[in-house]
Design a protein around this motif. Structure first.
Motif, PDB file in Angstrom:
ATOM      1  N   PHE A   1      22.568  -6.636  -2.912  1.00 51.42           N
ATOM      2  CA  PHE A   1      22.367  -7.868  -3.673  1.00 51.42           C
ATOM      3  C   PHE A   1      21.242  -8.704  -3.040  1.00 51.42           C
ATOM      4  N   PHE A   2      21.282  -8.790  -1.726  1.00 54.86           N
ATOM      5  CA  PHE A   2      20.207  -9.502  -1.016  1.00 54.86           C
ATOM      6  C   PHE A   2      18.855  -8.867  -1.291  1.00 54.86           C
ATOM      7  N   LEU A   3      18.806  -7.550  -1.152  1.00 54.42           N
ATOM      8  CA  LEU A   3      17.535  -6.839  -1.321  1.00 54.42           C
ATOM      9  C   LEU A   3      16.969  -7.064  -2.714  1.00 54.42           C
ATOM     10  N   HIS A   4      17.845  -6.942  -3.695  1.00 51.63           N
ATOM     11  CA  HIS A   4      17.419  -7.128  -5.083  1.00 51.63           C
ATOM     12  C   HIS A   4      16.795  -8.511  -5.258  1.00 51.63           C
ATOM     13  N   LYS A   5      17.473  -9.518  -4.793  1.00 49.90           N
ATOM     14  CA  LYS A   5      16.961 -10.883  -4.910  1.00 49.90           C
ATOM     15  C   LYS A   5      15.658 -11.058  -4.130  1.00 49.90           C
ATOM     16  N   TRP A   6      15.567 -10.380  -3.010  1.00 48.81           N
ATOM     17  CA  TRP A   6      14.367 -10.505  -2.172  1.00 48.81           C
ATOM     18  C   TRP A   6      13.155  -9.906  -2.890  1.00 48.81           C
TER      19      TRP A   6
ATOM     20  N   VAL B   1      12.844  -9.623  -6.094  1.00 47.22           N
ATOM     21  CA  VAL B   1      12.528 -10.517  -7.207  1.00 47.22           C
ATOM     22  C   VAL B   1      11.661 -11.674  -6.706  1.00 47.22           C
ATOM     23  N   MET B   2      11.995 -12.126  -5.547  1.00 47.15           N
ATOM     24  CA  MET B   2      11.275 -13.267  -4.973  1.00 47.15           C
ATOM     25  C   MET B   2       9.880 -12.874  -4.468  1.00 47.15           C
ATOM     26  N   PHE B   3       9.764 -11.640  -3.955  1.00 48.54           N
ATOM     27  CA  PHE B   3       8.477 -11.164  -3.416  1.00 48.54           C
ATOM     28  C   PHE B   3       8.067  -9.876  -4.133  1.00 48.54           C
ATOM     29  N   PRO B   4       7.685  -9.987  -5.404  1.00 49.48           N
ATOM     30  CA  PRO B   4       7.444  -8.780  -6.215  1.00 49.48           C
ATOM     31  C   PRO B   4       6.291  -7.916  -5.710  1.00 49.48           C
ATOM     32  N   SER B   5       5.385  -8.502  -4.923  1.00 49.40           N
ATOM     33  CA  SER B   5       4.238  -7.707  -4.455  1.00 49.40           C
ATOM     34  C   SER B   5       4.686  -6.579  -3.519  1.00 49.40           C
ATOM     35  N   TYR B   6       5.871  -6.707  -2.960  1.00 49.94           N
ATOM     36  CA  TYR B   6       6.367  -5.661  -2.053  1.00 49.94           C
ATOM     37  C   TYR B   6       7.096  -4.533  -2.798  1.00 49.94           C
ATOM     38  N   ARG B   7       7.325  -4.734  -4.082  1.00 49.55           N
ATOM     39  CA  ARG B   7       8.183  -3.795  -4.796  1.00 49.55           C
ATOM     40  C   ARG B   7       7.595  -2.379  -4.867  1.00 49.55           C
ATOM     41  N   THR B   8       6.281  -2.283  -4.883  1.00 51.11           N
ATOM     42  CA  THR B   8       5.673  -0.953  -5.004  1.00 51.11           C
ATOM     43  C   THR B   8       5.443  -0.275  -3.648  1.00 51.11           C
ATOM     44  N   ARG B   9       5.750  -0.981  -2.585  1.00 53.26           N
ATOM     45  CA  ARG B   9       5.536  -0.403  -1.249  1.00 53.26           C
ATOM     46  C   ARG B   9       6.651   0.607  -0.914  1.00 53.26           C
ATOM     47  N   SER B  10       6.309   1.498   0.017  1.00 53.19           N
ATOM     48  CA  SER B  10       7.341   2.395   0.548  1.00 53.19           C
ATOM     49  C   SER B  10       8.387   1.575   1.277  1.00 53.19           C
TER      50      SER B  10
END
Lengths: 386, 386
Positions: A77-82, A84-93
């Motif tokens: 749950f934390f990770l998901h929210k994180w 969402v908050m920092f979408p630029s990291y979503r595509t990183r490994s």
């Protein structure tokens, strides 16, 4: 990077092991860590579950549900929210690393991520997990503790013989055998005299004023519990004390925004209430290993070989039960011209040892553990020549 | 105090371990040893047999007869002459101490003294023997090496399984099994990468100019030989180099009266010719243990528990085969508030470990080994409270 159950990833991982700053010996300031793992990757340190470190929940019933599953869901749950908050990291490994009891947490969280990745809106690019001296499989872990204690001359031949003849660690009811229980108690009794997390280093001798910490050391490992916080892990055996002193400073708490700067919060490196009341520990995460390997998630497991708590033997027994094909046989790996340890590669899993390192490997071998972390991220074999 | 076969008691025992002066890191001078054993007793260091260190024989056939029996006779002859020369020492308590291959020498010499003591003119007041990481019983020693290597994560589960299934160490013909031989060679191969005499310390990295020393390290342990000199034992892994440099100085040789001050003698810490040509090694000295115990000679055996060469497991296996009654069960002993190791007392024999010490214990634990030596001389149990 998480530990426990009930122990602080910030107090251990960040402040003693792999964070950019390490608490200094005066317990008042932090100093640069030349071997911080964030030289290789962006790092998040997660206090998990609630109640660990400065984390908390305002919903008191939460504390009644704490266990492996709760922890995984909460962390997810934390990770998901994180993200969402920092979408630029979503595509990183994305990688998850953990040590000790996080041997359970990390695969469980990875499992949840993998399942939820079927929903594209929740997708996290989970590429691998990294486990240090991990609790994995209770039966093999206990057998390893006993075999290791005997072969490392912690207990006598006589005690070992009693345990071998009377203990069935694969049973759900191991401790119903009084003879087995007494044998294992004898092992733990010997370990109370040294640092089970680092066999060959001194223990921290405290003055009598802090004698309650000493009694905490005494209760650290009970046969009747499978879940044990890591207390006293570092090469400087008093590191825990420095961290405790540091996080109990009013100015530090204010700077961390966990206190108003007037009311001191009592910070402990391990929350013993959580530790003592833990429920729902999975006896084995090896089925998750199999699932993740099939899914192509990289699994690296390493083991400081002078740790008696989750000994290298336990980890080898656990990996052995997986029956994976060996792709690269046992050989040394090197760092700065010395043998850092040995490794063996399996289809889907790499296992490595750190020679002469205790439970919290980066405390003992900061430079080689950073080099190893780098190999892990690159998916490359650790250096196999001097 | 003797080692070998072929290694120098002066170069090791006196200059690196328990003598009043220890060679300094520059290889040019010696420095005071604050934990010299001669704080507790008068010490004789014996180069034995002939050809070791600066010792020699003018009778060339002597060199053809070198072996356990020759060495015992020669040492006894020396002792007898020494007591004739210094009669005031004859009534004093006499002890023999040794480590490594001296695990054979010391009981053999004690046996000879005991037998010759029937002649009052030859009487020596032999009160005890002290053995450190001693070779004792070939079959148990080899089994211990293998079990220790596996449990200390030096070799893989796969290699260990091969050895367990194919090696009969109690056989006179162990190495005729090709599969067993290959398995044990794999153990030795892994040990060539680290210091077998101290698992968790670095090895001495020499510059290329001294590469012949490096090849000496490589040949140090062969499966086909039961007799191995101790090379590279200390916590400072380059101690051997300092000793070699020191004893190859012209001024040092002149001061020791071994050279005229013009012609340099080539001094080696181990005489490899003696090592390679050794014959008549007793496969077991346990029958001598029994004889000495019956005679009331105090036997203390200790074991640095991070030595892979004569591991603590080997020593425990050997002692176990004696079947002596236990008079004081396994417990820690302490020095300077830390657990120095564990000990167990048997009727007639005391066994103790040194936690975190390699093969040459006093190099690693000078202060506690002096305290232990003192307990031995007094015949007292080592300190069993913190």
């Amino acid at each position: 990077m998480k530990q426990g159950p009930g122990c602080s990833s910030v107090g251990y991982g960040a402040t003693q092991e792999i964070g950019p700053f390490i608490v200094d010996t005066d317990g008042r300031v932090i100093k640069f860590n030349n071997f911080s793992w964030n030289k290789e990757a962006n790092m998040l340190f997660l206090e998990s579950p609630i109640g660990v470190g400065f984390s908390y929940s305002n919903t008191s019933t939460d504390y009644k549900n704490i266990g492996d599953e709760f922890t995984a869901n909460d962390a997810y749950f934390f990770l998901h929210k994180w993200f969402v908050m920092f979408p630029s990291y979503r595509t990183r490994s994305f990688y998850i690393a953990g040590e000790s009891y996080a041997g359970k947490y990390v695969p469980e969280l990875a499992d949840l991520i993998y399942d939820n990745n079927k929903d594209p809106s929740l997708y996290i690019e989970l590429n691998g997990i990294l486990l240090g001296n991990p609790e994995t499989n209770d039966a093999e872990d206990w057998r390893g503790i006993v075999d290791y204690a005997w072969s490392h001359a912690i207990v006598s031949d006589e005690t070992y013989k009693i345990i071998i003849e009377s203990c069935d660690f694969k049973s759900n009811d191991t401790w119903s055998s009084e003879i087995c229980s007494q044998g294992v108690d004898e092992v733990l009794k010997q370990y109370h005299e040294i640092d089970i997390y680092s066999l060959y280093t001194p223990v921290c001798i405290r003055d009598t004023a802090a004698s309650d910490d000493r009694s905490m050391l005494q209760v650290m490992m009970k046969r009747t519990s499978n879940m044990i916080p890591r207390i006293m892990g570092g090469f400087d055996p008093c590191l825990d004390d420095y961290a405790k002193a540091f996080y109990n400073r009013l100015d530090v708490q204010k700077a961390l925004h966990v206190s108003d700067g007037h009311h001191l919060k009592n910070w402990s490196i391990c929350n013993m209430t959580i530790y003592n009341n833990w429920t729902g520990s999975k006896p084995s995460v090896l089925p998750i290993y199999k699932k993740l390997i099939a899914a192509g998630v990289r699994i690296w497991v390493y083991s400081g070989d002078t740790d008696g708590r989750v000994p290298v033997l336990s980890t080898r027994y656990s990996i052995s039960t997986l029956g994976l094909p060996i792709t690269k046989t046992w050989r040394p790996w090197y760092h700065e011209k010395q043998v850092s340890g040995w490794f063996q590669e399996y289809k889907g899993l790499t296992f490595a040892t750190f020679r002469g390192a205790g439970h919290a490997v980066p405390c003992f071998k900061p430079s080689s553990s950073l080099a190893f972390f780098s190999s892990f991220l690159l998916g490359e074999t650790p250096p196999s020549s001097r």
